[in-house]
Design a protein around this motif. Structure first.
Motif, short mmCIF file in Angstrom:
data_model
loop_
_atom_site.label_atom_id
_atom_site.label_comp_id
_atom_site.label_asym_id
_atom_site.label_seq_id
_atom_site.Cartn_x
_atom_site.Cartn_y
_atom_site.Cartn_z
N ALA A 472 -9.26 -26.57 4.97
CA ALA A 472 -7.89 -26.95 5.66
C ALA A 472 -7.00 -26.12 4.81
CB ALA A 472 -7.89 -28.31 5.65
N LEU A 473 -5.88 -26.17 5.54
CA LEU A 473 -4.52 -25.45 5.15
C LEU A 473 -3.88 -26.26 4.10
CD1 LEU A 473 -2.46 -23.10 5.05
CD2 LEU A 473 -1.31 -24.29 7.08
N ILE A 474 -3.85 -27.78 4.19
CA ILE A 474 -3.55 -28.80 3.51
C ILE A 474 -4.47 -29.73 3.33
CG2 ILE A 474 -1.56 -30.47 3.42
CD1 ILE A 474 -0.10 -28.96 5.65
N VAL A 475 -4.62 -29.87 2.01
CA VAL A 475 -5.63 -30.77 1.65
C VAL A 475 -5.25 -32.05 0.55
CG1 VAL A 475 -7.46 -29.13 1.91
CG2 VAL A 475 -6.38 -29.55 -0.25
N GLY A 476 -6.00 -32.81 0.17
CA GLY A 476 -5.79 -33.90 -0.81
C GLY A 476 -4.44 -34.87 -0.53
N GLU A 481 0.21 -37.22 3.09
CA GLU A 481 1.61 -37.33 3.24
C GLU A 481 2.30 -36.78 4.26
OE1 GLU A 481 3.71 -35.85 -0.44
OE2 GLU A 481 2.63 -37.14 -1.71
N ILE A 482 1.48 -35.65 4.88
CA ILE A 482 1.94 -34.79 6.02
C ILE A 482 1.58 -35.63 7.26
CG2 ILE A 482 1.25 -32.99 7.43
CD1 ILE A 482 3.18 -32.02 5.36
N GLN A 483 0.51 -36.45 7.09
CA GLN A 483 -0.02 -37.31 8.19
C GLN A 483 0.76 -38.42 8.36
OE1 GLN A 483 -4.32 -37.95 7.15
NE2 GLN A 483 -4.86 -35.81 7.83
N TYR A 499 5.16 -28.40 -2.45
CA TYR A 499 4.22 -28.61 -3.58
C TYR A 499 2.89 -27.94 -3.61
CZ TYR A 499 7.58 -32.11 -5.00
OH TYR A 499 8.74 -32.77 -5.53
N LEU A 500 2.49 -27.26 -2.35
CA LEU A 500 1.13 -26.87 -2.17
C LEU A 500 1.05 -25.55 -3.00
CD1 LEU A 500 0.87 -26.92 1.94
CD2 LEU A 500 -0.04 -28.22 0.41
N THR A 506 3.01 -20.76 1.44
CA THR A 506 3.77 -19.90 2.33
C THR A 506 3.25 -19.66 3.80
OG1 THR A 506 3.98 -18.12 0.31
CG2 THR A 506 4.16 -17.02 2.67
N VAL A 507 1.95 -19.92 4.00
CA VAL A 507 1.50 -19.92 5.35
C VAL A 507 1.87 -21.31 6.14
CG1 VAL A 507 -0.74 -20.07 6.91
CG2 VAL A 507 -0.44 -18.57 4.95
N ALA A 508 1.77 -22.55 5.30
CA ALA A 508 2.41 -23.64 5.97
C ALA A 508 3.85 -23.60 6.28
CB ALA A 508 1.81 -24.90 4.84
N ARG A 509 4.55 -23.00 5.36
CA ARG A 509 6.04 -22.96 5.61
C ARG A 509 6.09 -22.11 7.12
NH1 ARG A 509 8.19 -20.43 0.15
NH2 ARG A 509 8.41 -22.00 -1.19
N LYS A 510 5.43 -21.05 7.27
CA LYS A 510 5.69 -20.07 8.48
C LYS A 510 5.02 -20.91 9.62
CE LYS A 510 6.68 -15.97 9.81
NZ LYS A 510 7.84 -15.12 9.93
N VAL A 511 4.12 -21.58 9.52
CA VAL A 511 3.47 -22.14 10.81
C VAL A 511 4.28 -23.53 11.10
CG1 VAL A 511 1.55 -23.32 11.78
CG2 VAL A 511 1.10 -21.17 10.42
N PHE A 512 4.63 -24.35 10.18
CA PHE A 512 5.47 -25.38 10.55
C PHE A 512 6.80 -25.20 10.95
CE2 PHE A 512 2.05 -27.76 8.87
CZ PHE A 512 2.13 -29.20 9.02
N ALA A 513 7.37 -24.17 10.53
CA ALA A 513 8.75 -23.70 10.78
C ALA A 513 8.70 -23.07 12.28
CB ALA A 513 9.22 -22.77 10.03
N THR A 514 7.97 -22.49 12.63
CA THR A 514 7.77 -21.55 14.01
C THR A 514 7.44 -22.82 14.98
OG1 THR A 514 6.78 -19.78 12.94
CG2 THR A 514 6.38 -19.94 15.16
N PHE A 515 6.48 -23.58 14.68
CA PHE A 515 6.15 -24.72 15.87
C PHE A 515 7.12 -25.62 15.97
CE2 PHE A 515 1.83 -24.21 16.93
CZ PHE A 515 1.44 -25.18 17.78
N ASN A 516 7.96 -25.78 14.95
CA ASN A 516 8.95 -27.00 14.83
C ASN A 516 10.30 -26.30 15.86
OD1 ASN A 516 7.93 -28.93 13.76
ND2 ASN A 516 8.69 -28.43 11.72
N SER A 517 10.36 -25.04 15.61
CA SER A 517 11.32 -24.30 16.29
C SER A 517 11.15 -24.17 17.86
CB SER A 517 11.62 -22.87 15.71
OG SER A 517 12.60 -22.05 16.52
N THR A 518 9.99 -23.63 18.21
CA THR A 518 9.66 -23.76 19.69
C THR A 518 9.23 -24.88 20.44
OG1 THR A 518 8.23 -21.44 18.88
CG2 THR A 518 7.63 -22.40 21.27
#
Length: 535
Positions: A472-476, A481-483, A499-500, A506-518
């Motif tokens: 997974a991209l985000i674990v532990g 916390e994300i959930q 904190y990842l 970097t990947v999580a920043r990109k994906v979350f920012a893109t999704f939240n924008s669109t």
């Protein structure tokens, strides 16, 4: 003793013989009966030879003796001294008794007398007035009673003199002397017969059904003669009866057809509707599901099991086995179960290189075995979409598909760029699969066709790439916390992402920012993103 002509010998089966005593304490052997039953062709016969209680006044005891014989005679395969007792104590559906037989012939010294004074009997004898004497015959009186002994038994017309008590060596009767108890002549020796009620009912009701005609034509018992014989040496004169009996005999061709039809009806009947299902294109990260309905149109339960030896490893079937009651249905679910270790990826026929993807047709026939019946077949048609970047770990994807931005693999960056070029919209989780598959198949040239793509389709592709990743991209704790974050407060999620470790941060920043924008403020888009990134 029962004698059979040699030509009928092979038609005899099921011969059973037994006896009961009705003498002293209803056990003594001086009175009682011996019975033998057998099957001749398809009809059953029973012959009962008996000796009932003697003396003029014992008519009630004779009637009771008859009832005891009828009740206690039970035929068993193995004869032993305890066979009758055991059969009575442990009777079950397989018990064979006298009333079960098609034809019963009951004969012997029944000892029934004539209820008239000796002088009148002698006078009637000399006049051969059998009709007047038979009106006072104890057996005839019993036969006339609704619930008397020998109920439903028949006897031929008596047109001969009484059979007892005769002079042993000459004609005439021994009626005793003045010092002896008088012995009134009587018809003590009798032959009666009874046909099973199923034939009597058809005859008495005048049934004209096919079944009734069949029974009457198949089984007939008619008395041909009933007479006394002048054989000396005993104080009884023997009697005989001749019957013309037509036994049931099966038409073997019809029998085979009937059994075949019964067998056909009793066979388990498993139907599938539909017999063929089409699964949407199979790929890593997307697992289409379809179903068929199993129905049992028969009269017996169906036990089935999916043949695991012929089921491809990329398919999951539920349930794999079960019992379907008569006249019932059950849903059978078929689901794609593709993993990176699936055999499909090891087959060179399905190999792809670079960002290119390719679809390969898949067909499978699921064999569903049915106990005591022919198996059923479910045809599954689908296609396998092989994308070289699906199913890889994030590190492997970065290594194999580097991009202009550090730590972000080319497939993810390309999809994020497409989303940023699209107008904000609502996320549609039910975007047609054809559109999603088209994006994967045309990944290298997607930038040229952005105007005909939907944001939901591109967003779904982005989610499926993350969902297919090996890890997974985000674990532990970060995943937990994300959930717990709310779509209305993306800042908290962004804080957690910081904190990842790299390259996940970097990947999580990109994906979350893109999704939240669109898909700004879209709850379904947020939930889908969190689910795909925090498996």
């Amino acid at each position: 003793m029962v004698f059979v002509k040699a030509k009928h010998e092979n038609a005899i089966k099921g011969v059973m013989t037994t006896e009961v005593g009705t003498g002293f304490m209803y056990k003594g052997g001086n009175k009682g009966a011996i019975a033998s039953r057998m099957q001749i062709y398809e009809s059953t016969f029973c012959f009962v030879a008996c000796h009932l209680a003697a003396h003029q006044e014992n008519v009630s005891r004779r009637n009771q003796d008859f009832s005891e014989v009828l009740r206690r005679i039970v035929f068993t395969e193995e004869k032993s001294q305890y066979s009758n007792l055991s059969a009575l104590l442990f009777a079950n559906e397989s018990t064979i008794t006298i009333p079960d037989q098609d034809l019963v012939v009951w004969l012997g010294d029944l000892n029934y007398r004539i209820d008239l004074p000796l002088e009148e009997v002698i006078r009637r004898l000399e006049a051969k007035d059998w009709v007047a004497l038979l009106k006072h015959d104890q057996l005839n009186q019993a036969l006339e009673k609704a619930h008397g002994a020998f109920l439903n038994f028949n006897e031929g017309k008596i047109s001969f003199p009484p059979t007892y008590k005769c002079n042993k060596h000459e004609m005439g009767y021994d009626v005793g002397t003045e010092s002896q108890t008088p012995r009134t002549p009587a018809w003590t020796d009798r032959i009666l017969w009874k046909i099973h009620e199923k034939y009597d009912e058809m005859t008495s009701t005048g049934s004209t059904t096919d079944q009734g005609e069949e029974f009457r034509s198949q089984f007939l018992a008619e008395l041909d003669s009933y007479r006394r014989h002048e054989v000396f040496g005993s104080d009884h004169r023997p009697v005989s009866a001749v019957f013309n009996v037509t036994a049931s005999r099966l038409n073997q061709d019809k029998r085979a057809n009937v059994f075949s039809e019964i067998h056909r009806k009793l066979l388990p009947k498993l139907n599938l509707m539909p017999h063929r299902i089409n699964l949407e294109m199979v790929q890593l990260g997307y697992y289409p599901v379809e179903s068929t309905v199993l129905s049992n149109d028969g009269v017996v339960p169906v036990e089935f099991e999916v043949d695991s030896a012929e089921k491809p490893e990329w398919l999951t079937v539920e349930p794999t086995q079960g019992t379907l009651p008569a006249a019932s249905v059950m849903k059978l679910t078929v689901c794609a179960n593709l993993t990176k270790n699936s055999e499909l990826f090891k087959d060179r026929e399905y190999a792809v290189k670079g960002l290119s993807s390719q679809a390969f047709p898949l067909t499978s026939k699921l064999k569903i075995n049915v106990r005591n019946a022919l198996p059923g077949t479910l045809e599954v048609e689908s296609a396998f979409l092989n994308c070289s970047f699906l199913g890889s770990s994030l590190e492997t994807m970065i290594e194999q598909f580097p991009s202009e931005e550090e730590h972000i693999p080319e497939p993810l960056l390309l999809l994020c760029k497409l989303l940023t070029r699209m107008d904000p919209s609502k996320f549609n989780a039910k975007t047609p699969r054809e559109e999603i598959s088209s994006i994967f198949l045309n990944m290298p040239t997607l930038g040229e066709s952005v105007d005909i793509l939907s944001a939901s389709a591109v967003g779904t592709c982005l989610l499926e790439v993350m969902r297919s990743m090996d890890g997974a991209l985000i674990v532990g704790d970060a995943a937990a916390e994300i959930q717990s974050c709310d779509v209305t407060n993306p800042a908290m999620a962004n804080k957690t992402i910081e904190y990842l470790p790299e390259p996940n941060r970097t990947v999580a920043r990109k994906v979350f920012a893109t999704f939240n924008s669109t898909f700004e403020g879209d709850l379904s888009a947020w939930e889908a993103l969190v689910s795909a990134s925090t498996r």
